[in-house]
Each structure stands twice: as structure tokens, then as C-alpha cells.
Write a protein that holds these residues in place. Structure first.
Motif, PDB file in Angstrom:
ATOM      1  N   ASP A  69       9.838  36.376 128.506  1.00 56.83           N
ATOM      2  CA  ASP A  69      10.585  35.704 129.567  1.00 56.83           C
ATOM      3  C   ASP A  69       9.895  35.751 130.915  1.00 56.83           C
ATOM      4  O   ASP A  69      10.509  35.430 131.922  1.00 56.83           O
ATOM      5  CB  ASP A  69      11.970  36.359 129.711  1.00 56.83           C
ATOM      6  N   ILE A  70       8.656  36.195 130.972  1.00 59.24           N
ATOM      7  CA  ILE A  70       8.028  36.451 132.262  1.00 59.24           C
ATOM      8  C   ILE A  70       6.866  35.512 132.526  1.00 59.24           C
ATOM      9  O   ILE A  70       5.994  35.330 131.676  1.00 59.24           O
ATOM     10  CB  ILE A  70       7.481  37.904 132.305  1.00 59.24           C
ATOM     11  N   SER A  71       6.848  34.942 133.727  1.00 61.79           N
ATOM     12  CA  SER A  71       5.645  34.260 134.210  1.00 61.79           C
ATOM     13  C   SER A  71       5.273  34.914 135.539  1.00 61.79           C
ATOM     14  O   SER A  71       6.037  35.723 136.071  1.00 61.79           O
ATOM     15  CB  SER A  71       5.887  32.757 134.365  1.00 61.79           C
ATOM     16  N   THR A  72       4.091  34.573 136.052  1.00 62.36           N
ATOM     17  CA  THR A  72       3.583  35.299 137.225  1.00 62.36           C
ATOM     18  C   THR A  72       3.083  34.332 138.288  1.00 62.36           C
ATOM     19  O   THR A  72       2.510  33.293 137.954  1.00 62.36           O
ATOM     20  CB  THR A  72       2.398  36.205 136.792  1.00 62.36           C
ATOM     21  N   ARG A  73       3.315  34.683 139.548  1.00 61.22           N
ATOM     22  CA  ARG A  73       2.675  33.998 140.680  1.00 61.22           C
ATOM     23  C   ARG A  73       1.596  34.923 141.204  1.00 61.22           C
ATOM     24  O   ARG A  73       1.817  36.147 141.294  1.00 61.22           O
ATOM     25  CB  ARG A  73       3.676  33.723 141.798  1.00 61.22           C
ATOM     26  N   VAL A  79      12.757  38.843 143.684  1.00 55.99           N
ATOM     27  CA  VAL A  79      11.694  39.445 142.875  1.00 55.99           C
ATOM     28  C   VAL A  79      10.800  40.346 143.717  1.00 55.99           C
ATOM     29  O   VAL A  79       9.980  41.087 143.184  1.00 55.99           O
ATOM     30  CB  VAL A  79      10.842  38.382 142.151  1.00 55.99           C
ATOM     31  N   GLY A  80      10.928  40.245 145.045  1.00 54.19           N
ATOM     32  CA  GLY A  80      10.234  41.217 145.918  1.00 54.19           C
ATOM     33  C   GLY A  80       8.959  40.706 146.557  1.00 54.19           C
ATOM     34  O   GLY A  80       8.106  41.504 146.937  1.00 54.19           O
ATOM     35  N   ILE A  81       8.849  39.391 146.735  1.00 53.56           N
ATOM     36  CA  ILE A  81       7.577  38.887 147.278  1.00 53.56           C
ATOM     37  C   ILE A  81       7.321  39.401 148.695  1.00 53.56           C
ATOM     38  O   ILE A  81       6.197  39.769 149.041  1.00 53.56           O
ATOM     39  CB  ILE A  81       7.483  37.340 147.222  1.00 53.56           C
ATOM     40  N   GLU A 122       5.950  38.917 139.344  1.00 55.80           N
ATOM     41  CA  GLU A 122       6.526  38.361 138.110  1.00 55.80           C
ATOM     42  C   GLU A 122       7.838  37.656 138.411  1.00 55.80           C
ATOM     43  O   GLU A 122       8.627  38.137 139.227  1.00 55.80           O
ATOM     44  CB  GLU A 122       6.832  39.496 137.120  1.00 55.80           C
ATOM     45  N   GLU A 123       8.054  36.560 137.731  1.00 56.13           N
ATOM     46  CA  GLU A 123       9.331  35.852 137.806  1.00 56.13           C
ATOM     47  C   GLU A 123       9.893  35.757 136.397  1.00 56.13           C
ATOM     48  O   GLU A 123       9.139  35.868 135.433  1.00 56.13           O
ATOM     49  CB  GLU A 123       9.135  34.409 138.278  1.00 56.13           C
ATOM     50  N   GLU A 124      11.183  35.477 136.295  1.00 50.93           N
ATOM     51  CA  GLU A 124      11.735  35.246 134.968  1.00 50.93           C
ATOM     52  C   GLU A 124      11.709  33.760 134.676  1.00 50.93           C
ATOM     53  O   GLU A 124      12.027  32.946 135.548  1.00 50.93           O
ATOM     54  CB  GLU A 124      13.139  35.829 134.873  1.00 50.93           C
ATOM     55  N   ILE A 125      11.303  33.403 133.472  1.00 48.81           N
ATOM     56  CA  ILE A 125      11.327  32.004 133.063  1.00 48.81           C
ATOM     57  C   ILE A 125      12.800  31.619 132.959  1.00 48.81           C
ATOM     58  O   ILE A 125      13.580  32.321 132.330  1.00 48.81           O
ATOM     59  CB  ILE A 125      10.579  31.827 131.717  1.00 48.81           C
ATOM     60  N   GLY A 126      13.195  30.537 133.632  1.00 45.65           N
ATOM     61  CA  GLY A 126      14.610  30.166 133.674  1.00 45.65           C
ATOM     62  C   GLY A 126      15.018  29.942 135.116  1.00 45.65           C
ATOM     63  O   GLY A 126      14.182  29.911 135.997  1.00 45.65           O
ATOM     64  N   GLU A 127      16.294  29.840 135.349  1.00 45.37           N
ATOM     65  CA  GLU A 127      16.739  29.331 136.649  1.00 45.37           C
ATOM     66  C   GLU A 127      17.519  30.321 137.508  1.00 45.37           C
ATOM     67  O   GLU A 127      18.166  29.931 138.461  1.00 45.37           O
ATOM     68  CB  GLU A 127      17.597  28.072 136.427  1.00 45.37           C
ATOM     69  N   SER A 128      17.450  31.634 137.204  1.00 45.93           N
ATOM     70  CA  SER A 128      18.236  32.564 138.009  1.00 45.93           C
ATOM     71  C   SER A 128      17.733  32.600 139.451  1.00 45.93           C
ATOM     72  O   SER A 128      16.537  32.709 139.702  1.00 45.93           O
ATOM     73  CB  SER A 128      18.143  33.965 137.430  1.00 45.93           C
ATOM     74  N   ILE A 129      18.662  32.525 140.407  1.00 47.80           N
ATOM     75  CA  ILE A 129      18.307  32.485 141.830  1.00 47.80           C
ATOM     76  C   ILE A 129      17.589  33.750 142.267  1.00 47.80           C
ATOM     77  O   ILE A 129      16.662  33.711 143.077  1.00 47.80           O
ATOM     78  CB  ILE A 129      19.598  32.268 142.658  1.00 47.80           C
ATOM     79  N   ALA A 130      18.019  34.879 141.708  1.00 46.99           N
ATOM     80  CA  ALA A 130      17.446  36.153 142.173  1.00 46.99           C
ATOM     81  C   ALA A 130      16.074  36.402 141.582  1.00 46.99           C
ATOM     82  O   ALA A 130      15.385  37.316 141.998  1.00 46.99           O
ATOM     83  CB  ALA A 130      18.386  37.296 141.797  1.00 46.99           C
ATOM     84  N   ARG A 131      15.666  35.596 140.615  1.00 51.69           N
ATOM     85  CA  ARG A 131      14.506  36.028 139.842  1.00 51.69           C
ATOM     86  C   ARG A 131      13.294  35.110 139.935  1.00 51.69           C
ATOM     87  O   ARG A 131      12.536  34.975 139.015  1.00 51.69           O
ATOM     88  CB  ARG A 131      14.912  36.253 138.393  1.00 51.69           C
ATOM     89  N   ARG A 163      11.998  46.075 140.406  1.00 51.37           N
ATOM     90  CA  ARG A 163      11.315  47.337 140.046  1.00 51.37           C
ATOM     91  C   ARG A 163      10.032  47.048 139.265  1.00 51.37           C
ATOM     92  O   ARG A 163       9.023  47.719 139.433  1.00 51.37           O
ATOM     93  CB  ARG A 163      12.243  48.239 139.218  1.00 51.37           C
ATOM     94  N   ALA A 164      10.074  46.022 138.390  1.00 47.32           N
ATOM     95  CA  ALA A 164       8.870  45.680 137.617  1.00 47.32           C
ATOM     96  C   ALA A 164       7.754  45.245 138.570  1.00 47.32           C
ATOM     97  O   ALA A 164       6.573  45.558 138.358  1.00 47.32           O
ATOM     98  CB  ALA A 164       9.183  44.573 136.616  1.00 47.32           C
ATOM     99  N   ASN A 165       8.113  44.538 139.639  1.00 49.71           N
ATOM    100  CA  ASN A 165       7.080  44.086 140.571  1.00 49.71           C
ATOM    101  C   ASN A 165       6.545  45.221 141.438  1.00 49.71           C
ATOM    102  O   ASN A 165       5.381  45.195 141.856  1.00 49.71           O
ATOM    103  CB  ASN A 165       7.606  42.922 141.408  1.00 49.71           C
TER     104      ASN A 165
END
Ligand SMILES: C[S@@+](CC[C@H](N)C(=O)[O-])C[C@H]1O[C@@H](n2cnc3c(N)ncnc32)[C@H](O)[C@@H]1O
Length: 400
Positions: A146-150, A228-230, A167-176, A261-263
Motif C-alpha cells: 500500500d505504500i508509494s514514495t515521494r 505523513v510528516g513532510i 512514504e504515502e499510502e496508495i489511496g485517497e486518505s487525506i492524512a496519508r 512514525r514510518a516516515n
């Protein structure tokens, strides 16, 4: 700005010759509310990037000019054979990543390029808006369905490469996933360290931030709604001082915790052998519905916050009262921590926003009503490919 977004993880399947991969992606704004509709077709480039102990290799999968994003397009579904080198690398456990991007004149892939593009219209010879590439691991420790990366280059092309990966989550969640105001605010702050001569770095707002960062003996920075913590991880990556001098605490709702936390972990991993900053970086949940009542977690309570920062958190007008009351409750907590002999405390807030509708201006009345003074305002024009120009506004507020 537009973002290439995978709509699902890439599929890998054996083909006659070896192995092929199917990608399904779109290109939208940060909110996902409109698709990229360029005036002219834009060339897209797909590469398989192989990371092996003997060196890194990038193989272009898309043939030049064959994959284009056309006006009116909503989705692209290219299928590519993976080159034998990539298949062999995967078999032997080396990391292989697919990257979907645009021709470099449109690519939002480095801080310098992002800052230079701001306000640069196509009619002035600029791209007139940027598109952020996306990366996805096909295998290796980073591969997660479920993860893609910028990936943003922080350093100048002439300097050793320093990248921020998020890392971002693949999908449309606003927080992710990442948002324009976070990307632009981070670029502006990073610019003050990496490209001090640029106009955006010279602005009084950025200069005031730099003075705070440089003049304080210790710096405690609290981020609200970090997503995601950018912004938090990006500031940490460029902040030149070590863990004893600077703590950055990122906060958000509990649903954002895992990715944030993953980021943090990814930043720490990428620090080894690089120049990425060494500040102490932490995460704790902070819901503004609790914050407005002065209910804070242990990490928030234990420090006096020199700077509170937030990006793209003011688009939901219903949440503005809770947000502003949280800022004021944090100021009250700062004041409570003053001990005899300390200087009187003032709290500062750095806020970045891409205004989306007029009702968001309510923020400024709420801030003024709660006693927050606007010290600096910086507006960065954000050209949008095939669309009306937007802007990212950055504010420095103070409450004494
Ligand atoms: C548009 S995102 C921006 C994320 C990040 N700051 C960025 O620039 O990429 C807004 C963030 O605010 C957070 N948020 C919304 N309501 C919140 C609340 N009541 N308390 C804490 N965070 C909240 C969301 O979870 C989300 O991560």
C-alpha cells in the motif's frame, strides 16, 4: 502542483519473455479534486531503478514519446516488460523501484526547482506548473503493497545528493499523502539553508524563522496535523543542529500515526552516511478537540514550545475554532512552564496554507480574536499546469 498517484500497487506477472508489470495511475491536484488537463500532451517517463551493492542503475521502460498525459485523460494503465537486469536484481534480493515521472522541465523533484518554478509562468519560459513523480518498490525491505514514495532532492545539483523521502499510502486518505502547502513551505525553509540567495529565502518571513532557528540555544518545535510528516521530517533533514539542541514533535490524529512514525524511521534510516540533519524527532497523537481543552499527551506537556508549525490544516472551516483554541491552549501551557527569573514567554506559530475558498479567511479573525498578532506574511505564487494560478501563503504569528 499536480501529483502522479498510483491507484493500486503495480502488478507483477510472468510474461512470455520474462516478467511484466502493470501500472495504474492518475495525475491530480493534492486534494484529488481535478485531473491534470495540460494545454499540450506531457511526456511521461517510467524507469526501473535498481539498487545493488555494486551500484545503482536506472532502466527506462517507457519508450520516448510513447507514454503521454493528454488533455482530458483520467487514468493511464501502461504495461511493461521488466528488463532482465531488473528481474535478476529482484531474484537476488536487490531493491528495485519503479518511478513514474514527467520530462524534467515539469518534474517537482528538488527544492531548487520547486522554488524557481514559483511564479514562473509558461509565457516566461518556465514550465508553468509542476508534477510530482511517484516511486514504488517492487521488492526489498521497503516493498509494501500500500505504500508509494515521494523523493525530494534537498541539496544543490553541484553538492553531494541529499534526499528527503516520504512514504504515502496508495489511496485517497487525506492524512496519508503530501499536500502543496507542506511541499512549498518545506521547500521555502530548506531554501534558507541550501539556497540563501533565492528571493524566497530573503523574504522577512523566512529570515525571521532562520533567526529563531539560529539564535536560540535550544529549539522545541511542535507540528500540528503533520499528516505523513513532510514538513516535520523535512525541517529535521535540513536543520543543522543535533538532538541536544533541537526537538521536533510531530502530531496528528491517531489514524495518521502509523505513516508519520514510518516516515520518521525512514528519515533516521536515510541519515546514516548522509548529511541529513540530526535533530531529535518524535511523534505523539494530538487531536485538536482535546487540545482546545488543554488535554495534551506526555510529550507535548513536557516542553515549552518555541515554535508551533502547521501546513494545509485550515481548509476545513468547521475545525478552525478547535485549531485556534488548541494554539492558545499551547500558549497557556508555555506560560505555565515559566519559572521565576525566566523572560516572559511569547509563543510563535508558523502556518502555511494554500487558500481554497474564501470562508477560510475566518482563521484570521479567530487568530486576532485570540490575541495572536501577525508578525510576517509571505505569499508564494503557485503556477498550475492547465489551470488557474494558486498560491501558498505563509504566516508567522505571535502571542505574548
Ligand atoms: C490536508 S492534511 C495536511 C497534512 C500535512 N500537514 C501536510 O502538509 O502534508 C490535514 C491534516 O490535519 C489533520 N487533522 C484534521 N483534523 C484534525 C484534528 N481534529 N486534530 C488533529 N489533526 C487533525 C489530518 O489528519 C491531516 O493529517
Amino acid at each position: 502542483m499536480h501529483y502522479i498517484r498510483l491507484l493500486r500497487p503495480p502488478k507483477l506477472a510472468p510474461s512470455q519473455r520474462a516478467m511484466h508489470t502493470e501500472l495504474v495511475f492518475t495525475i491530480t491536484t493534492d486534494l484529488g479534486d481535478s485531473f491534470l488537463c495540460p494545454d499540450e500532451p506531457i511526456d511521461l517517463v517510467v524507469t526501473a531503478d535498481i539498487y545493488s551493492p555494486t551500484g545503482n542503475v536506472s532502466c527506462e521502460l517507457s519508450e520516448h514519446g510513447k507514454l503521454q498525459w493528454l488533455p482530458g485523460r483520467r487514468v493511464a494503465k501502461p504495461v511493461y516488460d521488466l528488463p532482465p537486469m531488473a528481474v535478476n536484481a529482484m531474484m537476488s534480493g536487490d531493491a528495485v523501484e519503479l518511478c513514474v515521472g514527467t520530462a524534467s522541465s515539469f518534474a517537482a523533484e528538488d527544492v531548487r526547482g520547486i522554488l524557481s518554478s514559483l511564479g514562473e509562468k509558461a509565457s516566461q519560459g518556465g514550465a508553468g506548473g509542476l508534477v510530482m513523480p511517484v516511486r514504488v518498490a517492487l521488492n526489498g525491505p521497503e516493498a509494501d503493497n500500500d505504500i508509494s514514495t515521494r523523493k525530494l532532492r534537498l541539496s544543490a545539483a553541484s553538492e553531494p545528493p541529499e534526499y528527503l523521502e516520504v512514504e504515502e499510502e496508495i489511496g485517497e486518505s487525506i492524512a496519508r499523502h503530501v499536500w502543496d502547502a507542506g511541499v512549498v513551505a518545506l521547500s521555502a525553509i530548506a531554501g534558507t539553508y541550501k539556497f540563501p540567495g533565492l528571493e524566497s529565502s530573503q523574504h522577512p518571513c523566512m529570515q525571521a524563522l532562520r533567526r529563531m532557528f539560529d539564535d536560540s540555544e535550544t529549539m522545541n518545535i511542535l507540528e500540528l496535523g503533520c499528516g505523513v510528516g513532510i514538513l516535520g521530517t523535512g525541517l529535521c533533514a535540513v536543520y543543522p543542529r543535533g538532538a541536544g539542541d533541537c526537538t521536533i514533535l510531530m502530531t496528528d490524529l491517531d489514524e495518521a500515526e502509523g505513516r508519520a512514525r514510518a516516515n520518521i524511521a525512514l528519515l533516521k534510516h536515510n541519515r546514516s552516511g548522509s548529511q541529513l540533519g540530526n535533530a531529535n524527532i518524535l511523534y505523539e497523537n494530538l487531536n485538536w478537540d482535546h487540545g482546545r481543552q488543554g488535554r495534551f499527551g506526555r510529550q507535548v506537556q513536557r516542553r515549552r514550545w518555541d515554535l508551533i508549525m502547521l501546513s494545509d490544516c485550515t481548509y476545513n472551516v468547521d475545525m478552525l475554532p478547535a485549531l485556534v483554541e488548541t494554539l492558545s491552549a499551547l500558549h497557556a501551557s508555555n506560560v505555565e512552564q515559566v519559572v521565576d527569573g525566566d523572560e516572559p514567554v511569547s509563543s510563535r506559530v508558523f502556518l502555511a496554507t494554500k487558500p481554497r475558498h474564501a470562508s477560510e479567511r475566518a482563521l484570521f479573525d479567530l487568530m486576532a480574536g485570540a490575541g495572536w498578532l501577525t508578525l510576517e506574511t509571505q505569499v508564494l505564487p503557485l503556477p498550475v499546469l492547465g489551470g488557474a494560478n494558486e498560491s501558498v501563503e505563509m504566516y508567522l504569528f505571535e502571542k505574548a
